[in-house]
Scaffold this motif. Structure first.
Motif, PDB file in Angstrom:
ATOM      1  N   MET A  93       0.850  -1.201   0.000  1.00 24.22           N
ATOM      2  CA  MET A  93       0.000   0.000   0.000  1.00 24.22           C
ATOM      3  C   MET A  93       0.878   1.241   0.000  1.00 24.22           C
ATOM      4  N   GLU A  94       0.522   2.176  -0.865  1.00 22.53           N
ATOM      5  CA  GLU A  94       1.361   3.364  -1.031  1.00 22.53           C
ATOM      6  C   GLU A  94       1.500   4.154   0.259  1.00 22.53           C
ATOM      7  N   THR A  95       0.371   4.331   0.938  1.00 22.98           N
ATOM      8  CA  THR A  95       0.438   5.120   2.167  1.00 22.98           C
ATOM      9  C   THR A  95      -0.215   4.350   3.311  1.00 22.98           C
ATOM     10  N   ILE A  96      -0.262   4.975   4.482  1.00 28.75           N
ATOM     11  CA  ILE A  96      -0.725   4.226   5.658  1.00 28.75           C
ATOM     12  C   ILE A  96      -2.231   3.976   5.612  1.00 28.75           C
ATOM     13  N   HIS A  97      -2.667   3.021   6.409  1.00 33.75           N
ATOM     14  CA  HIS A  97      -4.081   2.646   6.467  1.00 33.75           C
ATOM     15  C   HIS A  97      -4.563   2.899   7.903  1.00 33.75           C
ATOM     16  N   PRO A  98      -5.121   4.084   8.168  1.00 37.71           N
ATOM     17  CA  PRO A  98      -5.614   4.340   9.530  1.00 37.71           C
ATOM     18  C   PRO A  98      -6.810   3.439   9.820  1.00 37.71           C
ATOM     19  N   ILE A  99      -7.022   3.101  11.072  1.00 40.06           N
ATOM     20  CA  ILE A  99      -8.194   2.287  11.429  1.00 40.06           C
ATOM     21  C   ILE A  99      -9.455   3.112  11.146  1.00 40.06           C
ATOM     22  N   PRO A 100     -10.411   2.536  10.409  1.00 34.47           N
ATOM     23  CA  PRO A 100     -11.623   3.293  10.068  1.00 34.47           C
ATOM     24  C   PRO A 100     -12.367   3.759  11.323  1.00 34.47           C
ATOM     25  N   ASN A 101     -13.086   4.865  11.168  1.00 35.70           N
ATOM     26  CA  ASN A 101     -13.744   5.482  12.322  1.00 35.70           C
ATOM     27  C   ASN A 101     -14.793   4.600  12.981  1.00 35.70           C
ATOM     28  N   ARG A 102     -15.323   3.618  12.246  1.00 35.89           N
ATOM     29  CA  ARG A 102     -16.364   2.773  12.851  1.00 35.89           C
ATOM     30  C   ARG A 102     -15.816   1.815  13.911  1.00 35.89           C
ATOM     31  N   TYR A 103     -14.497   1.730  14.012  1.00 41.08           N
ATOM     32  CA  TYR A 103     -13.903   0.823  15.004  1.00 41.08           C
ATOM     33  C   TYR A 103     -13.156   1.607  16.094  1.00 41.08           C
ATOM     34  N   PRO A 104     -13.059   1.016  17.300  1.00 37.88           N
ATOM     35  CA  PRO A 104     -12.233   1.657  18.336  1.00 37.88           C
ATOM     36  C   PRO A 104     -10.763   1.630  17.929  1.00 37.88           C
ATOM     37  N   LYS A 105      -9.975   2.539  18.476  1.00 34.48           N
ATOM     38  CA  LYS A 105      -8.551   2.607  18.104  1.00 34.48           C
ATOM     39  C   LYS A 105      -7.674   2.293  19.303  1.00 34.48           C
ATOM     40  N   GLY A 106      -6.489   1.767  19.010  1.00 34.37           N
ATOM     41  CA  GLY A 106      -5.555   1.437  20.075  1.00 34.37           C
ATOM     42  C   GLY A 106      -4.261   2.198  19.910  1.00 34.37           C
ATOM     43  N   GLU A 107      -3.249   1.802  20.700  1.00 36.04           N
ATOM     44  CA  GLU A 107      -2.015   2.594  20.720  1.00 36.04           C
ATOM     45  C   GLU A 107      -0.885   1.987  19.878  1.00 36.04           C
TER      46      GLU A 107
END
Ligand code: AHM
Ligand code: MG
Length: 334
Positions: A93-107
């Motif tokens: 993947m060319e750039t990063i893949h942030p966790i989509p907003n529908r899911y909780p995020k971690g560290e």
């Protein structure tokens, strides 16, 4: 050896060394589960219609194989929803893949080469998955590529899965390197080697020698000495092995010693070698160092390099300490 599972090992590490927070344990288990799924696809081969090329190129301008894309998707899907990650990055993947907003995020932040050794997919030779885990910088809200650009010393975990005659997972969280074999009937990872150590002295080297005419003089010198064997300055014979899957070549070195090299060469002076720092060289260097080996770019320790881009390349010399030190001395002109 008493058989213990990956889960049991991780829980024990968490209790004994306090080194594996629950979120990291979940992350490793999810990656391991994804590798199981990839292993299944790899094993199906033509029966699963997973061989051959896709009609796309990745960011490095390489034609993607179907399994490159399938493995990337498997890792993304498996890791998106668990709540343990802020973002992912991949060779595919060319750039990063942030966790989509529908899911909780971690560290944590996860980087991977979903299918290493792509040229071996269609010929039924061992391939693998490589992964590296970093912590998100303090105060990060929206992850950016910049947040990933941490030196390899900041990795909190790294591992690879190898899809060979057996599927294995080799893992470090900074407390040695441990190896798990996939029990295909039970579907579980079982520890088969604890605290792997790379033999110090070695007589085996691993390099794509077809590039020899393009190498720089220090590499030529080291290689010529190895080739001269008993009759040269080294006074003994060396053996050569090149699978062309970094995972498989390094795995052999983890087992019986040796040195793996992918040097820079004169063909593309602005591209430092072939392998990528963030999701190939860094995780493999972490593992190799944890097993008592060494890893440099010919000048410096790979893990100390401050990355400047996600997909940057780096020359790689890794494996048994004495050989890595010698070839590094030659490059430094010592
Ligand atoms: P890949 O991630 O696209 O498969 O490329 C990396 C691979 C390494 O696994 C291996 O060491 C090297 O490329 C092989 O290169 P060569 O084609 O020069 O033999
Ligand atoms: Mg690769």
């Amino acid at each position: 050896m008493k058989r213990i599972s990956l889960t049991q090992h991780l829980v024990e590490q968490q209790r004994q060394h306090n080194s594996i927070p629950a979120e990291l344990r979940l992350l490793i288990e999810v990656v391991a589960r994804a590798c199981k799924t990839i292993s299944h696809s790899v094993g199906k081969g033509a029966l699963g219609d997973v061989l051959g090329t896709a009609s796309s190129e990745n960011v490095q301008g390489e034609i993607q194989k179907k399994l490159d894309i399938i493995s990337n998707e498997i890792l993304l899907e498996a890791n998106e929803w668990g709540g343990h990650l802020a973002a992912m990055a991949s060779e595919e993947m060319e750039t990063i893949h942030p966790i989509p907003n529908r899911y909780p995020k971690g560290e944590y932040m996860l980087l991977f080469d979903p299918l290493d050794g792509s040229s071996n997919i269609d010929v039924n030779v061992s391939i693998g998955t490589i992964f590296s885990v970093l912590k998100a910088p303090d105060g990060m809200t929206v992850p950016t590529e910049q947040d990933f650009l941490q030196p390899g010393t900041m990795q909190v975990a790294a591992g690879y899965a190898i899809y060979g005659p057996q599927t294995m997972l080799v893992l470090t969280t900074g407390n040695g390197v441990h190896c798990f074999t996939l029990d295909r009937e039970m579907g579980s990872w079982v520890m088969t080697q604890r605290d792997i150590k790379i033999p110090e002295e070695t007589s085996e080297y691993s390099i794509n020698a077809s590039n020899a005419r393009h190498w720089h003089p220090p590499m030529q010198r080291y290689f010529n000495e190895l080739q001269a064997g008993k009759t040269g300055s080294r006074g003994r014979d060396f053996n050569m092995r090149w699978v062309a899957s970094m995972v498989a070549d390094v795995h052999r070195i983890m087992s019986r010693g040796g040195i793996f090299m992918y040097p820079a060469d004169a063909r593309e002076p602005d591209k430092a070698g072939k392998l990528r720092l963030m999701y190939e060289a860094n995780p493999m260097s972490f593992i190799v160092e944890q097993a008592g080996g060494a890893a440099t770019d010919g000048q410096n320790r790979i893990l100390d390099i401050k990355p400047h881009t996600l997909h940057q390349r780096v020359p790689v010399f890794m494996g048994s300490k004495s050989e890595v030190e010698l070839v590094t001395r030659y490059h430094r002109g010592e």
